[in-house]
Scaffold this motif. Structure first.
Motif, PDB file in Angstrom:
ATOM      1  N   SER A 108       8.796  20.111  27.935  1.00  0.00           N
ATOM      2  CA  SER A 108       9.024  21.510  28.240  1.00  0.00           C
ATOM      3  C   SER A 108       9.395  22.289  26.964  1.00  0.00           C
ATOM      4  O   SER A 108       8.855  23.358  26.686  1.00  0.00           O
ATOM      5  CB  SER A 108      10.129  21.600  29.289  1.00  0.00           C
ATOM      6  OG  SER A 108      10.687  22.878  29.332  1.00  0.00           O
ATOM      7  N   LEU A 109      10.292  21.680  26.180  1.00  0.00           N
ATOM      8  CA  LEU A 109      10.728  22.332  24.932  1.00  0.00           C
ATOM      9  C   LEU A 109       9.526  22.596  24.024  1.00  0.00           C
ATOM     10  O   LEU A 109       9.346  23.711  23.512  1.00  0.00           O
ATOM     11  CB  LEU A 109      11.719  21.387  24.240  1.00  0.00           C
ATOM     12  CG  LEU A 109      12.788  21.982  23.358  1.00  0.00           C
ATOM     13  CD1 LEU A 109      13.540  23.077  24.051  1.00  0.00           C
ATOM     14  CD2 LEU A 109      13.750  20.875  22.911  1.00  0.00           C
TER      15      LEU A 109
ATOM     16  N   TRP B 194      16.707  33.127  35.734  1.00  0.00           N
ATOM     17  CA  TRP B 194      16.280  34.019  34.648  1.00  0.00           C
ATOM     18  C   TRP B 194      14.801  33.799  34.325  1.00  0.00           C
ATOM     19  O   TRP B 194      14.076  34.746  34.024  1.00  0.00           O
ATOM     20  CB  TRP B 194      17.119  33.760  33.381  1.00  0.00           C
ATOM     21  CG  TRP B 194      18.488  34.305  33.489  1.00  0.00           C
ATOM     22  CD1 TRP B 194      19.597  33.641  33.921  1.00  0.00           C
ATOM     23  CD2 TRP B 194      18.921  35.638  33.178  1.00  0.00           C
ATOM     24  NE1 TRP B 194      20.690  34.479  33.902  1.00  0.00           N
ATOM     25  CE2 TRP B 194      20.307  35.701  33.448  1.00  0.00           C
ATOM     26  CE3 TRP B 194      18.271  36.783  32.692  1.00  0.00           C
ATOM     27  CZ2 TRP B 194      21.048  36.862  33.253  1.00  0.00           C
ATOM     28  CZ3 TRP B 194      19.011  37.946  32.489  1.00  0.00           C
ATOM     29  CH2 TRP B 194      20.377  37.968  32.769  1.00  0.00           C
ATOM     30  N   VAL B 195      14.396  32.546  34.387  1.00  0.00           N
ATOM     31  CA  VAL B 195      12.988  32.241  34.092  1.00  0.00           C
ATOM     32  C   VAL B 195      12.082  32.888  35.140  1.00  0.00           C
ATOM     33  O   VAL B 195      11.086  33.530  34.811  1.00  0.00           O
ATOM     34  CB  VAL B 195      12.760  30.710  34.083  1.00  0.00           C
ATOM     35  CG1 VAL B 195      11.284  30.367  33.909  1.00  0.00           C
ATOM     36  CG2 VAL B 195      13.597  30.057  32.988  1.00  0.00           C
ATOM     37  N   TRP B 196      12.465  32.747  36.412  1.00  0.00           N
ATOM     38  CA  TRP B 196      11.590  33.259  37.488  1.00  0.00           C
ATOM     39  C   TRP B 196      11.583  34.780  37.528  1.00  0.00           C
ATOM     40  O   TRP B 196      10.638  35.389  38.032  1.00  0.00           O
ATOM     41  CB  TRP B 196      11.993  32.648  38.839  1.00  0.00           C
ATOM     42  CG  TRP B 196      12.066  31.153  38.743  1.00  0.00           C
ATOM     43  CD1 TRP B 196      13.127  30.355  39.080  1.00  0.00           C
ATOM     44  CD2 TRP B 196      11.059  30.265  38.218  1.00  0.00           C
ATOM     45  NE1 TRP B 196      12.844  29.045  38.806  1.00  0.00           N
ATOM     46  CE2 TRP B 196      11.587  28.956  38.273  1.00  0.00           C
ATOM     47  CE3 TRP B 196       9.781  30.444  37.698  1.00  0.00           C
ATOM     48  CZ2 TRP B 196      10.880  27.831  37.846  1.00  0.00           C
ATOM     49  CZ3 TRP B 196       9.076  29.340  37.263  1.00  0.00           C
ATOM     50  CH2 TRP B 196       9.616  28.059  37.349  1.00  0.00           C
TER      51      TRP B 196
ATOM     52  N   ALA C  50      14.931  36.058  27.374  1.00  0.00           N
ATOM     53  CA  ALA C  50      15.585  35.563  28.592  1.00  0.00           C
ATOM     54  C   ALA C  50      15.063  34.169  28.946  1.00  0.00           C
ATOM     55  O   ALA C  50      15.832  33.269  29.291  1.00  0.00           O
ATOM     56  CB  ALA C  50      15.336  36.537  29.747  1.00  0.00           C
ATOM     57  N   ILE C  51      13.748  33.992  28.835  1.00  0.00           N
ATOM     58  CA  ILE C  51      13.158  32.682  29.168  1.00  0.00           C
ATOM     59  C   ILE C  51      13.653  31.621  28.191  1.00  0.00           C
ATOM     60  O   ILE C  51      14.132  30.559  28.593  1.00  0.00           O
ATOM     61  CB  ILE C  51      11.615  32.747  29.105  1.00  0.00           C
ATOM     62  CG1 ILE C  51      11.083  33.465  30.323  1.00  0.00           C
ATOM     63  CG2 ILE C  51      11.029  31.346  28.981  1.00  0.00           C
ATOM     64  CD1 ILE C  51       9.792  32.945  30.866  1.00  0.00           C
ATOM     65  N   MET C  52      13.525  31.927  26.909  1.00  0.00           N
ATOM     66  CA  MET C  52      13.874  30.906  25.917  1.00  0.00           C
ATOM     67  C   MET C  52      15.369  30.605  25.954  1.00  0.00           C
ATOM     68  O   MET C  52      15.787  29.456  25.799  1.00  0.00           O
ATOM     69  CB  MET C  52      13.450  31.352  24.502  1.00  0.00           C
ATOM     70  CG  MET C  52      11.961  31.533  24.352  1.00  0.00           C
ATOM     71  SD  MET C  52      10.995  30.098  24.884  1.00  0.00           S
ATOM     72  CE  MET C  52      11.132  29.011  23.477  1.00  0.00           C
ATOM     73  N   GLY C  53      16.178  31.655  26.191  1.00  0.00           N
ATOM     74  CA  GLY C  53      17.629  31.457  26.237  1.00  0.00           C
ATOM     75  C   GLY C  53      18.067  30.635  27.429  1.00  0.00           C
ATOM     76  O   GLY C  53      19.146  30.037  27.414  1.00  0.00           O
TER      77      GLY C  53
END
Ligand code: HEM
Length: 179
Positions: A155-156, A81-83, A49-52
């Motif tokens: 970030s990437l 989604w990240v949080w 979910a984070i990476m997507g």
């Protein structure tokens, strides 16, 4: 300095061994049928979910994906989604850490993972907050456009580093053979 931090972490790992939180983690992982693979699955799905989400936002800001989607809209839609995934990662990961604190607290790769994770989260938070405050924040000046790209590139790299470190935690003995 590194040795001191290593010693502090090793001591902490030792102190946690036998503590109520350690006994709880060992108990549930050992006695709730199917819990270890289930918790690991939560960890992996949260990684996905984070990476997507963050990778897509970063690639968009870098001009490498979804050119027809405004970056601000993508940020607004994907960053939640990240949080949500981060607490799931923390809970699922910490259960394993607390079950074997001696193993994980002296694992240098886990240290690398957190050293990369912290700036990655700070950058994501700052980027999201500034975008939420003003849709056009990163578009207003040339300096900001360049900054946004620099943040996206960092970030990437940081998130890819976190994933690699996460996977390599299991292989720390091969990377840093015990003397
Ligand atoms: C937030 C706190 C986190 C904690 C406490 C944590 C902890 C852990 C632990 C204990 C493992 C098992 C290592 C092993 O012995 O094999 C693991 C695996 C892993 N973690 Fe995390 N983690 C966290 C966050 C993250 C994040 C943010 C990512 C990436 C976005 C990540 C990616 C991974 C990956 C890819 C694995 C390997 C899973 C596998 O192949 O089985 N973790 N993590």
């Amino acid at each position: 300095m590194t040795e001191t931090i290593g010693q502090i972490l090793a001591d902490l790992g030792g102190q946690l061994t036998g503590s109520p939180v350690n006994r709880f983690a060992v108990y549930v992982l050992g006695n709730v049928p199917g819990l270890p693979p289930l918790v690991q699955t939560v960890h992996i799905l949260s990684v996905a979910a984070i990476m997507g989400s963050i990778v897509l936002v970063d690639l968009r800001v870098l001009g490498l994906a979804l050119p027809s989607q405004p970056a601000s809209e993508l940020t607004r839609r994907l960053m939640p989604w990240v949080w949500w995934a981060l607490p799931c990662l923390a809970l699922s990961g910490l259960l394993f850490v607390f079950a074997r604190p001696r193993r994980y607290f002296v694992n240098p790769v886990l240290g690398v993972k957190f050293a990369l994770l912290l700036p990655a989260v700070v950058l994501a938070f700052a980027f999201h907050r500034l975008t939420a405050s003003d849709d056009q924040f990163w578009e207003r000046t040339r300096v900001r456009r360049t900054m946004a790209r620099a943040i996206a590139a960092c970030s990437l790299c940081l998130w890819v580093g976190v994933v690699l470190a996460g996977r390599w935690v299991a292989y720390a003995d091969y990377l840093f053979p015990p003397e």
